[in-house]
Scaffold this motif. Structure first.
Motif, PDB file in Angstrom:
ATOM      1  N   GLU A   1       0.825  -1.209   0.000  1.00 37.02           N
ATOM      2  CA  GLU A   1       0.000   0.000   0.000  1.00 37.02           C
ATOM      3  C   GLU A   1       0.860   1.260   0.000  1.00 37.02           C
ATOM      4  OE1 GLU A   1      -2.667  -0.164   3.252  1.00 37.02           O
ATOM      5  OE2 GLU A   1      -3.790  -1.894   2.499  1.00 37.02           O
ATOM      6  N   ILE A   2       1.941   1.268   0.796  1.00 38.55           N
ATOM      7  CA  ILE A   2       2.807   2.446   0.848  1.00 38.55           C
ATOM      8  C   ILE A   2       3.509   2.646  -0.489  1.00 38.55           C
ATOM      9  CG2 ILE A   2       4.859   3.418   1.933  1.00 38.55           C
ATOM     10  CD1 ILE A   2       2.389   3.620   3.630  1.00 38.55           C
TER      11      ILE A   2
ATOM     12  N   THR B   1       2.462   1.742  -3.438  1.00 41.93           N
ATOM     13  CA  THR B   1       1.469   2.277  -4.370  1.00 41.93           C
ATOM     14  C   THR B   1       1.234   3.761  -4.129  1.00 41.93           C
ATOM     15  OG1 THR B   1       0.388   0.113  -4.495  1.00 41.93           O
ATOM     16  CG2 THR B   1      -0.891   2.038  -5.201  1.00 41.93           C
ATOM     17  N   GLN B   2       1.172   4.150  -2.865  1.00 45.18           N
ATOM     18  CA  GLN B   2       0.985   5.560  -2.526  1.00 45.18           C
ATOM     19  C   GLN B   2       2.180   6.396  -2.968  1.00 45.18           C
ATOM     20  OE1 GLN B   2       0.023   6.137   1.603  1.00 45.18           O
ATOM     21  NE2 GLN B   2      -0.200   8.353   1.407  1.00 45.18           N
ATOM     22  N   LEU B   3       3.388   5.852  -2.809  1.00 45.80           N
ATOM     23  CA  LEU B   3       4.586   6.560  -3.254  1.00 45.80           C
ATOM     24  C   LEU B   3       4.571   6.768  -4.764  1.00 45.80           C
ATOM     25  CD1 LEU B   3       7.282   4.755  -1.084  1.00 45.80           C
ATOM     26  CD2 LEU B   3       6.660   7.156  -0.922  1.00 45.80           C
ATOM     27  N   ARG B   4       4.139   5.758  -5.490  1.00 49.02           N
ATOM     28  CA  ARG B   4       4.096   5.868  -6.943  1.00 49.02           C
ATOM     29  C   ARG B   4       3.131   6.976  -7.376  1.00 49.02           C
ATOM     30  NH1 ARG B   4       5.093   2.228 -10.949  1.00 49.02           N
ATOM     31  NH2 ARG B   4       5.306   0.542  -9.429  1.00 49.02           N
ATOM     32  N   GLU B   5       1.940   6.981  -6.806  1.00 52.16           N
ATOM     33  CA  GLU B   5       0.951   7.978  -7.196  1.00 52.16           C
ATOM     34  C   GLU B   5       1.381   9.386  -6.786  1.00 52.16           C
ATOM     35  OE1 GLU B   5      -1.544   7.373  -9.190  1.00 52.16           O
ATOM     36  OE2 GLU B   5      -0.780   5.326  -9.273  1.00 52.16           O
TER      37      GLU B   5
ATOM     38  N   ALA C   1      12.883 -11.397   3.858  1.00 51.60           N
ATOM     39  CA  ALA C   1      12.082 -11.981   2.795  1.00 51.60           C
ATOM     40  C   ALA C   1      10.615 -12.078   3.162  1.00 51.60           C
ATOM     41  CB  ALA C   1      12.604 -13.380   2.458  1.00 51.60           C
ATOM     42  N   ALA C   2      10.263 -11.957   4.442  1.00 52.55           N
ATOM     43  CA  ALA C   2       8.868 -12.075   4.858  1.00 52.55           C
ATOM     44  C   ALA C   2       8.215 -10.720   5.019  1.00 52.55           C
ATOM     45  CB  ALA C   2       8.786 -12.857   6.162  1.00 52.55           C
ATOM     46  N   ARG C   3       8.786  -9.676   4.454  1.00 51.28           N
ATOM     47  CA  ARG C   3       8.256  -8.340   4.678  1.00 51.28           C
ATOM     48  C   ARG C   3       7.884  -7.669   3.369  1.00 51.28           C
ATOM     49  NH1 ARG C   3      12.375  -5.908   9.243  1.00 51.28           N
ATOM     50  NH2 ARG C   3      12.355  -7.717  10.598  1.00 51.28           N
ATOM     51  N   GLY C   4       6.904  -6.793   3.456  1.00 54.31           N
ATOM     52  CA  GLY C   4       6.561  -5.911   2.362  1.00 54.31           C
ATOM     53  C   GLY C   4       6.261  -6.631   1.071  1.00 54.31           C
ATOM     54  N   PRO C   5       6.678  -6.084  -0.046  1.00 55.41           N
ATOM     55  CA  PRO C   5       6.340  -6.648  -1.347  1.00 55.41           C
ATOM     56  C   PRO C   5       6.986  -7.986  -1.603  1.00 55.41           C
ATOM     57  CG  PRO C   5       7.934  -4.885  -1.586  1.00 55.41           C
ATOM     58  CD  PRO C   5       7.470  -4.869  -0.156  1.00 55.41           C
TER      59      PRO C   5
ATOM     60  N   HIS D   1       3.658  -6.746   8.681  1.00 57.18           N
ATOM     61  CA  HIS D   1       3.419  -5.326   8.928  1.00 57.18           C
ATOM     62  C   HIS D   1       4.265  -4.892  10.119  1.00 57.18           C
ATOM     63  CE1 HIS D   1       0.067  -5.527   6.128  1.00 57.18           C
ATOM     64  NE2 HIS D   1      -0.281  -6.643   6.738  1.00 57.18           N
ATOM     65  N   PRO D   2       5.575  -4.804   9.964  1.00 63.24           N
ATOM     66  CA  PRO D   2       6.446  -4.482  11.094  1.00 63.24           C
ATOM     67  C   PRO D   2       6.301  -3.027  11.504  1.00 63.24           C
ATOM     68  CG  PRO D   2       7.681  -4.514   9.078  1.00 63.24           C
ATOM     69  CD  PRO D   2       6.306  -4.963   8.717  1.00 63.24           C
ATOM     70  N   PRO D   3       6.666  -2.702  12.730  1.00 60.63           N
ATOM     71  CA  PRO D   3       6.640  -1.287  13.140  1.00 60.63           C
ATOM     72  C   PRO D   3       7.588  -0.474  12.283  1.00 60.63           C
ATOM     73  CG  PRO D   3       7.831  -2.631  14.721  1.00 60.63           C
ATOM     74  CD  PRO D   3       7.170  -3.577  13.776  1.00 60.63           C
ATOM     75  N   ARG D   4       7.197   0.760  11.999  1.00 63.14           N
ATOM     76  CA  ARG D   4       7.953   1.552  11.040  1.00 63.14           C
ATOM     77  C   ARG D   4       8.994   2.448  11.675  1.00 63.14           C
ATOM     78  NH1 ARG D   4       2.766   1.389   8.786  1.00 63.14           N
ATOM     79  NH2 ARG D   4       2.735   0.445   6.726  1.00 63.14           N
ATOM     80  N   SER D   5       8.797   2.866  12.900  1.00 66.14           N
ATOM     81  CA  SER D   5       9.761   3.775  13.494  1.00 66.14           C
ATOM     82  C   SER D   5      10.965   3.012  14.013  1.00 66.14           C
ATOM     83  CB  SER D   5       9.119   4.560  14.642  1.00 66.14           C
ATOM     84  OG  SER D   5       8.879   3.718  15.738  1.00 66.14           O
ATOM     85  N   LEU D   6      12.106   3.703  14.086  1.00 68.38           N
ATOM     86  CA  LEU D   6      13.334   3.059  14.526  1.00 68.38           C
ATOM     87  C   LEU D   6      13.217   2.565  15.961  1.00 68.38           C
ATOM     88  CD1 LEU D   6      16.263   2.378  13.876  1.00 68.38           C
ATOM     89  CD2 LEU D   6      16.904   4.620  14.708  1.00 68.38           C
ATOM     90  N   GLY D   7      12.618   3.386  16.822  1.00 71.62           N
ATOM     91  CA  GLY D   7      12.472   2.958  18.211  1.00 71.62           C
ATOM     92  C   GLY D   7      11.617   1.720  18.358  1.00 71.62           C
ATOM     93  N   HIS D   8      10.524   1.666  17.616  1.00 70.18           N
ATOM     94  CA  HIS D   8       9.664   0.477  17.676  1.00 70.18           C
ATOM     95  C   HIS D   8      10.372  -0.741  17.112  1.00 70.18           C
ATOM     96  CE1 HIS D   8       5.773   3.094  17.842  1.00 70.18           C
ATOM     97  NE2 HIS D   8       6.470   3.116  18.963  1.00 70.18           N
ATOM     98  N   ARG D   9      11.168  -0.533  16.058  1.00 68.55           N
ATOM     99  CA  ARG D   9      11.883  -1.685  15.497  1.00 68.55           C
ATOM    100  C   ARG D   9      12.888  -2.244  16.496  1.00 68.55           C
ATOM    101  NH1 ARG D   9      13.750   0.542   9.748  1.00 68.55           N
ATOM    102  NH2 ARG D   9      13.285   2.530  10.713  1.00 68.55           N
ATOM    103  N   LEU D  10      13.588  -1.366  17.189  1.00 67.42           N
ATOM    104  CA  LEU D  10      14.547  -1.845  18.185  1.00 67.42           C
ATOM    105  C   LEU D  10      13.835  -2.543  19.337  1.00 67.42           C
ATOM    106  CD1 LEU D  10      16.977   1.207  18.276  1.00 67.42           C
ATOM    107  CD2 LEU D  10      17.335  -0.993  17.182  1.00 67.42           C
TER     108      LEU D  10
END
Length: 725
Positions: free
Chosen positions: A445-446, A448-452, A619-623, A677-686
């Motif tokens: 989804e992101i 696709t949004q970036l493309r548009e 390999a299990a993330r995103g597109p 759908h992993p957390p997007r912010s650096l703090g959440h990822r850590l």
């Protein structure tokens, strides 16, 4: 002449020693030393570099001699000021130990400037003499109280224009025929006539922080592809370190400063030699880009994105209207022309805010401000806000993921070259942040949004060629940070990671070809947009090279190494993981084989889909999940993908009998839905990474299954698999 960047490190000790501190250099050629020196100083693209030859010198001679005694980046200018103030060449030699011959040459420049100042009128003889000794139109104008444009008009009216000599590449042993030119105010030109239409490419100038050889890469590729397309390529640059200044890179090379005066004279010489199809300004970075409007006003045909479109993207107010018309979001901002107005805007937006001069290069002068006192100090210290020099005040997006995107647009079609996710959070300059291609945590989804969003911005600005856009993803909201309608510093990285030569394609688009034609010819992919989707490509990572060990304070300590919105890196590194596809296939096959033991009647593609969801790595993330689920890794190398035949590893494993106990699933594996759908912010990822650790503090094994018996590449529960690591 060396190019320094002490303005990036205000606390650094600028005394020059045996420890190299320059970040680039420029080169100039002339018929005498003074002419070459004047052109070299202009080539540095530092307004402080050319000599100040007008006005009274108020600093005492003793103080100037003390400043001259210490070697630093502005020493040569101080020597000229000391000589103009009345210091003798002997005094300057005693203070600096500079060879007297060079001091005498500086005295010659001062004598010529004095003649220009004392003359009743600027005669043709005097004007030609000044130009022969390296004085620019701007310097002559400052001495005479005229503008550079007025000096230029008077010079042209008197027929005083430079000619171009050929560098003697044969050391006078044979007649040199290499089209490798430099200007001089001599009598006869050596520019040969031609019949093919020429394309003039303006290079990137001297390397410095914020603009380096990555822009030279784009210029060189443009010269290569345009020569193939039947044009005669003309390169203009002044950096001896770059490939563009090799005499065999383009059909003609002008080793000249990248200034309005010098480029205009080169165009005049080339127009006299034959037709000129266009001038490319969008591949050399900010150096040629800032000349675009003045060159177009002088009648030069600018190829690709127009100067009006370039200004539309750089002017934050006008660009904000483009985003508003397209329905895109940007951080709240305001334009301040005074200290009080900056404070008012900051209070309306809310701290923290990002402040910067209205037009910057390499993040120069950008800071994150958290309170009124710091904002007032910034206005006083960095720039004095005024109508001519407004200050941008933007809302700073805390805890956001920054995204870099390179794309091509021809007025109809859009081609996404690469989408890069920054590893550092937003707020670190894109040139200093490491980034990954393809993006690691961005879903379909992101993308696709970036493309548009990119299409709307390119269409709204009026791009014809390359565009680089920086986005920030805060929570679920996508913000547009800025757009640059030119080649970016990431173009070489994207091109090498995806195998698509973006700079070559961009040069052809600037000269009128369409993206559809480039797809048909094979220069651009027909089935996808570069690295917008994975398609089994390796993961590429770009990392910045920092020069902090080169710069120390006067006390011997290191300068501030905290990364921020102002770029400080001097280079980069590029790493690929070419075995990702093979590794993902092996991991997925092992899980599929284990499931096949329990449910032999289930189709392999369905089992592979379930196995893929358990992969703990990228390999299990995103597109990428979509690619794996669609069966892109199904089947063997010999069988078509849709047949779903097991690969040779599966067959060897069955024969060896090592698959009997490969059915255990690690209960500590995270929920596969969360991985998609992993957390997007650096703090959440850590934080997520810490939650996934073993009870004893170690990371879980990298493989989705454990083994009871040891074997090649196997792991016991709790064992990390040394051979595999």
């Amino acid at each position: 002449m060396p190019r320094f960047a002490f303005e990036k490190f205000p606390t650094a000790e600028d005394t020059l020693t045996t420890h190299m501190k320059s970040v680039g250099e420029a080169m100039a050629i002339g018929r005498n030393f003074t002419e070459a020196l004047g052109k070299a100083l202009r080539s540095l693209e530092d307004p402080r570099a050319p000599f100040v030859l007008h006005g009274p010198v108020t600093t005492p001679i003793d103080e100037l001699l003390v400043e001259c005694a210490r070697p630093h980046d502005g020493r040569l200018g101080k020597v000229v000021l000391a000589l103009r103030a009345g210091a003798t060449p002997e005094q300057v030699f005693d203070a600096t130990k500079i060879d007297p011959w060079f001091i005498d040459q500086l005295m010659l420049i001062i004598d010529v400037a004095d003649q220009v100042a004392a003359a009743d009128e600027l005669t043709p003889e005097l004007l030609r003499e000044a130009k022969k000794h390296g004085l620019s139109d701007g310097q002559i104008g400052a001495i005479r109280g005229m503008s550079a444009t007025e000096v230029q008009a008077q010079r042209w009216q008197q027929g005083i224009r430079p000619v171009y000599k050929t560098v003697d590449t044969c050391a006078a042993e044979f007649a040199a025929s290499t089209p490798y030119h430099y200007s001089s105010y001599d009598e006869e030109t050596e520019v040969a006539p031609r019949t093919k239409p020429a394309v003039i490419i303006l290079g990137s100038g001297p390397n410095r922080i914020g603009q380096g050889i990555e822009f030279d890469y784009s210029c060189v590729h443009a010269a290569m592809v345009l020569s193939e397309a039947g044009y005669e390529t003309v390169m203009v640059n002044c950096n001896p370190e770059t490939v563009s200044t090799d005499y065999d890179t383009s059909d003609r090379l002008y080793f000249e400063p990248l200034t309005y005066e010098d480029v205009l004279e080169i165009y005049h010489a080339e127009l006299a030699a034959g037709p000129v199809a266009g001038v490319i300004v969008a591949l050399g970075g900010q150096t040629p880009l800032k000349l675009a409007q003045s060159l177009k006003d002088a009648g030069l045909p600018i190829a690709g994105t127009s100067p009006e479109a370039i200004r539309l993207a750089e002017d934050r107010g006008a660009f904000g209207q483009v985003l508003k018309d397209a329905g895109l979001m940007a951080p709240r901002y305001g334009m301040a022309t005074s200290r009080d107005e900056a404070l008012r805007i900051a209070h309306e937006i809310g701290y923290p805010v990002l402040v910067r001069p209205s037009y910057v290069l390499g993040g120069r002068g950008m800071e994150i401000v958290y309170d009124d006192a710091t904002l007032e100090d910034y206005i006083t210290r960095v720039t004095e806000a005024s109508i001519e020099n407004p200050v941008m005040v933007d809302k700073f997006l805390d805890d956001a993921v920054e995204i870099d995107l390179d794309a091509l647009y021809d007025g109809t079609d859009l081609y996404l070259g690469g989408i890069m996710e920054h590893i550092e959070e937003a707020g670190v300059h894109s040139g200093d942040s490491a980034c990954s291609l393809p993006p690691i945590t961005l879903g379909k989804e992101i993308i696709t949004q970036l493309r548009e969003s990119t299409r709307k911005i390119a269409e709204g600005v009026g791009v014809r060629g390359l565009i680089n856009i920086q986005y920030a993803l805060a929570g679920e909201t996508l913000y547009v940070l800025e757009a640059n309608p030119r080649a970016s510093r990431t173009v070489p990285f994207v091109s090498k990671a995806t195998g698509t030569q973006l700079a070559k394609a961009a040069a052809l688009v600037m000269m009128g070809e369409t993206i559809a034609e480039l797809r048909a010819s094979g220069r651009l992919r027909k089935d996808c947009d570069g690295a917008a989707t994975w398609h089994g490509s390796p993961i590429a990572v770009k990392e910045a090279v920092m020069p902090f060990n080169r710069f120390r304070t006067s006390e011997g300590s290191s300068v501030d190494t905290i990364l921020g919105p102002e770029m400080r890196s001097t280079g980069g590194g590029h790493g690929l993981r070419p075995d990702v596809r093979q590794r993902v296939r092996q991991v997925a096959d092992r899980v599929v084989r284990a499931a096949a033991q329990e449910r032999p009647g289930v189709r392999l593609r369905q089992q592979r889909r379930q196995a893929t969801c358990r992969l703990p790595d990228q390999a299990a993330r995103g597109p990428r999940v979509r690619d794996l689920r669609d069966g892109r890794y199904g089947g063997s190398a010999r069988a078509p993908r849709h047949q779903g035949g097991p690969g040779p590893q599966v067959q060897r494993g069955r024969r060896s009998g090592r698959l009997a106990d490969d059915r255990r699933h690690d209960p500590r594996r995270p929920d596969p839905v969360r991985l998609q759908h992993p957390p997007r912010s650096l703090g959440h990822r850590l934080a997520s990474a810490r939650r996934l650790r073993d009870p004893d503090g170690r990371h879980p094994p990298r493989h989705p299954v454990h083994h009871d018996r040891p074997g090649p590449g196997s792991c016991r529960p709790g064992h990390r698999g040394g051979a595999r690591r």
